[in-house]
Scaffold this motif. Structure first.
Motif, PDB file in Angstrom:
ATOM      1  N   SER A 188      70.497  26.751 127.596  1.00 18.95           N
ATOM      2  CA  SER A 188      71.567  27.937 127.893  1.00 18.95           C
ATOM      3  C   SER A 188      72.481  27.088 128.457  1.00 18.95           C
TER       4      SER A 188
ATOM      5  N   GLN B 257      75.383  28.470 130.257  1.00 14.73           N
ATOM      6  CA  GLN B 257      75.919  29.357 131.258  1.00 14.73           C
ATOM      7  C   GLN B 257      76.371  28.821 132.436  1.00 14.73           C
TER       8      GLN B 257
ATOM      9  N   ASP C 215      71.689  33.457 126.493  1.00 18.83           N
ATOM     10  CA  ASP C 215      72.080  33.531 127.892  1.00 18.83           C
ATOM     11  C   ASP C 215      70.979  34.074 128.726  1.00 18.83           C
TER      12      ASP C 215
ATOM     13  N   GLU D  59      72.373  38.547 127.976  1.00 17.52           N
ATOM     14  CA  GLU D  59      71.118  37.919 128.132  1.00 17.52           C
ATOM     15  C   GLU D  59      69.976  38.484 127.235  1.00 17.52           C
TER      16      GLU D  59
END
Length: 158
Positions: free
Chosen positions: A63, A65, A96, A102
């Motif tokens: 990820s 993020q 995500d 997500e």
């Protein structure tokens, strides 16, 4: 809905149903290559090597993020993990783990085991979820929890 009803995309771009992991213990981790916790790949690989034949599946979900600590492509991520840490456990496409985009898996995991103070978000890379052989999310671990600290919990489920 059960965890086994969901599908995810492998790091090589193939769709796979999580039913593949039915009757196995899963350790699901959001990972990143340029994080202070990146060295945990070594511990995750150790758990995989030690317990895979006994029924453990480690699942890594890159990820980007958190401070863009996973900027590479899937090919670059796979190469980094293989060459740097000898990763042999299952890796998946970049996802995500929070927000509008997500993936359903992380919505499910967070609903089953919310985080610190009951907050339903992933706070950082290397948050870990332990899932038993029946698909129940039994424990959530902080990013700072080293893989070796989870070993006893894994042994109990195997």
């Amino acid at each position: 809905m059960s965890i086994y009803d969901m599908s995810v995309k492998t790091i090589d771009g193939e769709s796979v149903s999580l039913s593949k992991y039915k009757n196995r213990v899963m350790l699901i981790v959001n990972v990143a290559s340029k994080c202070g916790f990146t060295s945990q790949y070594e511990g995750l690989q150790h758990l995989h090597a030690k317990y895979n034949q006994k029924g453990l599946s480690v699942l890594g979900f890159p990820s980007n993020q958190f401070l863009e600590q996973e900027p590479g492509t899937e090919k670059e991520i796979k190469s980094f993990c293989t060459l740097t840490y000898g990763v042999e456990f299952d890796m998946f496409s970049k996802v995500d783990v929070n927000g509008d985009d997500e993936i359903p898996l992380y919505k499910y995991l967070k609903k089953q085991k919310s985080g610190f103070l009951g907050l339903g978000t992933i706070k950082w890379n290397f948050t870990k979820f332990l899932v038993d052989r029946q698909g129940n999310v039994v424990k959530r671990y902080a990013p700072s929890t080293k893989p070796r600290e989870i070993e006893k919990d894994i042994q109990k489920l195997l």
